[in-house]
Write a protein that holds these residues in place. Structure first.
Motif, PDB file in Angstrom:
ATOM      1  N   PHE A 252       0.829  -1.199   0.000  1.00  0.00           N
ATOM      2  CA  PHE A 252       0.000   0.000   0.000  1.00  0.00           C
ATOM      3  C   PHE A 252       0.869   1.257   0.000  1.00  0.00           C
ATOM      4  CE2 PHE A 252      -2.184   3.430   2.196  1.00  0.00           C
ATOM      5  CZ  PHE A 252      -3.448   3.446   1.614  1.00  0.00           C
ATOM      6  N   PHE A 253       1.827   1.317   0.915  1.00  0.00           N
ATOM      7  CA  PHE A 253       2.641   2.535   1.033  1.00  0.00           C
ATOM      8  C   PHE A 253       3.634   2.673  -0.121  1.00  0.00           C
ATOM      9  CE2 PHE A 253       1.143   2.235   5.466  1.00  0.00           C
ATOM     10  CZ  PHE A 253       0.614   3.507   5.576  1.00  0.00           C
ATOM     11  N   ALA A 254       4.019   1.549  -0.719  1.00  0.00           N
ATOM     12  CA  ALA A 254       4.847   1.636  -1.931  1.00  0.00           C
ATOM     13  C   ALA A 254       4.051   2.289  -3.055  1.00  0.00           C
ATOM     14  CB  ALA A 254       5.314   0.238  -2.346  1.00  0.00           C
ATOM     15  N   LEU A 255       2.762   1.964  -3.136  1.00  0.00           N
ATOM     16  CA  LEU A 255       1.903   2.584  -4.145  1.00  0.00           C
ATOM     17  C   LEU A 255       1.694   4.068  -3.852  1.00  0.00           C
ATOM     18  CD1 LEU A 255       0.133   2.242  -6.655  1.00  0.00           C
ATOM     19  CD2 LEU A 255      -1.762   1.582  -5.142  1.00  0.00           C
ATOM     20  N   VAL A 256       1.571   4.415  -2.590  1.00  0.00           N
ATOM     21  CA  VAL A 256       1.459   5.826  -2.202  1.00  0.00           C
ATOM     22  C   VAL A 256       2.677   6.598  -2.708  1.00  0.00           C
ATOM     23  CG1 VAL A 256       1.484   7.422  -0.248  1.00  0.00           C
ATOM     24  CG2 VAL A 256      -0.020   5.421  -0.190  1.00  0.00           C
ATOM     25  N   GLU A 257       3.859   6.026  -2.453  1.00  0.00           N
ATOM     26  CA  GLU A 257       5.094   6.698  -2.873  1.00  0.00           C
ATOM     27  C   GLU A 257       5.193   6.763  -4.399  1.00  0.00           C
ATOM     28  OE1 GLU A 257       9.929   6.360  -2.131  1.00  0.00           O
ATOM     29  OE2 GLU A 257       8.530   5.088  -1.022  1.00  0.00           O
ATOM     30  N   GLN A 258       4.841   5.665  -5.040  1.00  0.00           N
ATOM     31  CA  GLN A 258       4.939   5.592  -6.499  1.00  0.00           C
ATOM     32  C   GLN A 258       4.031   6.605  -7.186  1.00  0.00           C
ATOM     33  OE1 GLN A 258       4.062   1.659  -8.018  1.00  0.00           O
ATOM     34  NE2 GLN A 258       3.363   2.494  -9.969  1.00  0.00           N
ATOM     35  N   THR A 259       2.847   6.804  -6.637  1.00  0.00           N
ATOM     36  CA  THR A 259       1.870   7.695  -7.272  1.00  0.00           C
ATOM     37  C   THR A 259       1.990   9.142  -6.806  1.00  0.00           C
ATOM     38  OG1 THR A 259       0.252   7.077  -5.567  1.00  0.00           O
ATOM     39  CG2 THR A 259       0.191   5.845  -7.644  1.00  0.00           C
ATOM     40  N   GLY A 260       2.803   9.377  -5.793  1.00  0.00           N
ATOM     41  CA  GLY A 260       2.989  10.734  -5.312  1.00  0.00           C
ATOM     42  C   GLY A 260       1.842  11.271  -4.481  1.00  0.00           C
ATOM     43  N   VAL A 261       0.988  10.391  -3.967  1.00  0.00           N
ATOM     44  CA  VAL A 261      -0.103  10.832  -3.093  1.00  0.00           C
ATOM     45  C   VAL A 261       0.495  11.311  -1.769  1.00  0.00           C
ATOM     46  CG1 VAL A 261      -2.170  10.115  -1.833  1.00  0.00           C
ATOM     47  CG2 VAL A 261      -1.772   9.267  -4.154  1.00  0.00           C
ATOM     48  N   ARG A 262       0.086  12.472  -1.330  1.00  0.00           N
ATOM     49  CA  ARG A 262       0.681  13.076  -0.138  1.00  0.00           C
ATOM     50  C   ARG A 262      -0.098  12.693   1.125  1.00  0.00           C
ATOM     51  NH1 ARG A 262       0.062  19.031  -1.970  1.00  0.00           N
ATOM     52  NH2 ARG A 262      -1.818  18.018  -2.772  1.00  0.00           N
ATOM     53  N   ILE A 263       0.597  11.959   1.992  1.00  0.00           N
ATOM     54  CA  ILE A 263      -0.008  11.610   3.274  1.00  0.00           C
ATOM     55  C   ILE A 263      -0.081  12.860   4.141  1.00  0.00           C
ATOM     56  CG2 ILE A 263       0.247  10.252   5.383  1.00  0.00           C
ATOM     57  CD1 ILE A 263       1.611   8.095   3.736  1.00  0.00           C
ATOM     58  N   GLY A 264      -1.238  13.075   4.757  1.00  0.00           N
ATOM     59  CA  GLY A 264      -1.452  14.265   5.571  1.00  0.00           C
ATOM     60  C   GLY A 264      -2.067  15.405   4.793  1.00  0.00           C
ATOM     61  N   GLU A 265      -2.061  15.280   3.459  1.00  0.00           N
ATOM     62  CA  GLU A 265      -2.695  16.281   2.602  1.00  0.00           C
ATOM     63  C   GLU A 265      -3.864  15.643   1.840  1.00  0.00           C
ATOM     64  OE1 GLU A 265      -2.137  19.543   2.220  1.00  0.00           O
ATOM     65  OE2 GLU A 265      -0.645  19.557   3.816  1.00  0.00           O
ATOM     66  N   SER A 266      -3.526  14.805   0.872  1.00  0.00           N
ATOM     67  CA  SER A 266      -4.572  14.125   0.101  1.00  0.00           C
ATOM     68  C   SER A 266      -5.080  12.882   0.823  1.00  0.00           C
ATOM     69  CB  SER A 266      -4.038  13.733  -1.280  1.00  0.00           C
ATOM     70  OG  SER A 266      -3.620  14.865  -2.004  1.00  0.00           O
ATOM     71  N   LEU A 267      -4.162  12.141   1.423  1.00  0.00           N
ATOM     72  CA  LEU A 267      -4.494  10.891   2.118  1.00  0.00           C
ATOM     73  C   LEU A 267      -4.339  11.082   3.616  1.00  0.00           C
ATOM     74  CD1 LEU A 267      -5.147   7.828   2.026  1.00  0.00           C
ATOM     75  CD2 LEU A 267      -2.677   7.421   1.784  1.00  0.00           C
ATOM     76  N   LEU A 268      -5.424  10.925   4.354  1.00  0.00           N
ATOM     77  CA  LEU A 268      -5.424  11.115   5.806  1.00  0.00           C
ATOM     78  C   LEU A 268      -5.521   9.757   6.487  1.00  0.00           C
ATOM     79  CD1 LEU A 268      -7.899  14.146   5.992  1.00  0.00           C
ATOM     80  CD2 LEU A 268      -5.391  14.188   5.815  1.00  0.00           C
ATOM     81  N   LEU A 269      -4.582   9.481   7.383  1.00  0.00           N
ATOM     82  CA  LEU A 269      -4.519   8.199   8.090  1.00  0.00           C
ATOM     83  C   LEU A 269      -4.481   8.459   9.594  1.00  0.00           C
ATOM     84  CD1 LEU A 269      -1.815   6.493   5.815  1.00  0.00           C
ATOM     85  CD2 LEU A 269      -4.308   6.226   5.670  1.00  0.00           C
TER      86      LEU A 269
END
Length: 393
Positions: A252-269
């Motif tokens: 999951f987090f490899a895909l986050v990094e690969q796609t450039g999705v920003r945790i804390g901005e676009s993706l909230l966990l």
């Protein structure tokens, strides 16, 4: 009060104090049984000493869960033994001992072998496919050993019949419509600020990052949404579980990094949301997206509906047992493109309003009081069939 004048003494066991589906089911059922005059007590393993994240009006006993080894088999063995040791030393006796999970059911099975108790009930919320022979054997025992198995959906009723030749009565889940509603309580602005929710498009799911919640497909769908709505946000709330799903989370987090999705901005966990804040969180969402591929029933779907937001979920049982295409957007959960298309479609105000309006008709059919009454019927049938005298209430 039920039609039976004498209250039953009922022990309800749950593996955790952290509020996931089966734990919530346990607490809501216990409160509803208590409200209709039954002598019920919840027994829960408490690993951090903080207890439940909500006040309970019914009696409950917290059993200290000691630090456990990282090995999942050893952890499960220890958790089972902690239940066994507690009840072996307890002088309390009950008419029914009811486990909501594999851990509690295995503990009750061992205790019954030692003639410490009788009348074991297990609710099978869903059946897992374990690679570990030990975990698979635990699951087998937890299903085959009880005197009575219950299910919350037709899907798992059918699975129990086909896999185990067990006729399991179906009971229902419920929702507290006083707690979960579309009416704001004033806490929303501060919660929004604290969690970093912006004023734009906000999608919510509850359940954490794990395979059966289908988090990777949801993330892939959300990446497609960001292409059209770069300010959109997705929150994946929750996640307290016995299993860490490390490999899946790494993917999951490899895909986050690969796609450039920003945790804390676009993706909230945010992790586990405090129970008191959950109703307001639902109300902040534009849509609830829950493409789960394996669910006992999906309590969070009903909570979202009660909160007055449109729902996107999987076009498969158990969701299709209680939802129609007029009440939710039902999608192929294996297709990120289909999930993304539904996430776009639900932005249309007329469609969203229609989904919310039609879904409200579900709510009167699912109350915890009705669930408690159904459970009582099955408890009494079990006790009567075994011709066993009740304990002194």
């Amino acid at each position: 009060m039920s039609s039976h004048s004498k209250p039953l003494r009922i022990a309800l066991l749950t593996y955790s104090t952290k509020l996931r589906g089966s734990v919530v089911h346990t607490l809501e059922l216990a409160e509803a049984l208590h409200a209709i005059g039954q002598d019920v007590c919840v027994y829960a393993l408490d690993k951090d000493g903080t207890g439940f994240d909500r006040p309970l009006s019914c009696p409950h006993t917290l059993i200290t869960a000691q630090p456990a080894p990282a090995d999942i088999e050893a952890l499960i063995q220890q958790r089972i033994q902690e239940f066994v040791e507690h009840f072996s030393q307890s002088s309390e006796t009950y008419d029914c001992y009811h486990a909501q999970d594999c851990i509690g059911a295995n503990a009750l099975s061992l205790l019954r072998q030692r003639q410490r108790l009788t009348h074991v009930v297990r609710t099978v919320h869903h059946i897992e496919a374990y690679n570990s022979p030990y975990l698979q054997a635990c699951q087998e025992r937890s299903i085959r050993d009880p005197d009575l198995c219950l299910c919350v959906s037709t899907r798992w009723q059918t699975e129990l019949q086909q896999q185990y030749q067990i006729q399991a009565p179906r009971v229902i889940n419920g929702v507290d419509t006083l707690r979960f509603s579309a009416e704001q309580d004033g806490s929303e602005p501060l919660l929004k600020q604290r969690l970093g929710i912006k004023n734009g498009l906000f999608y919510l799911t509850v359940g954490g990052i794990e395979p059966r919640k289908n988090a990777i497909a949801l993330l892939q769908a959300f990446v497609q949404i960001l292409a059209d709505h770069p300010q959109a946000q997705l929150m994946i709330a929750g996640g307290a579980t016995l299993f860490d799903y490390q490999e899946y989370r790494q993917e999951f987090f490899a895909l986050v990094e690969q796609t450039g999705v920003r945790i804390g901005e676009s993706l909230l966990l945010p992790g586990v949301i405090p129970d008191a804040e959950l109703p307001a969180l639902y109300r902040l969402a534009d849509a609830f997206v829950f493409p789960s591929v394996k669910e006992g029933w999906g309590l969070v779907v009903l909570e979202a509906i009660a909160s007055g937001i449109p729902v996107i979920t999987a076009n498969q049982p158990p969701f299709t047992e209680f939802l129609t295409a007029q009440q939710a957007l039902l999608v192929d959960p294996r297709s990120p493109t289909a999930i993304a298309q539904a996430m776009r479609s639900v932005l249309a105000p007329r469609l969203a309003a229609s989904l919310v309006q039609h879904s409200q008709t579900i709510l009167p059919h699912y109350s915890w009081n009705a669930s408690a009454q159904m459970h009582l019927v099955h408890y009494h049938k079990l006790l009567t069939s075994n011709n066993q005298p009740l304990t002194n209430a």
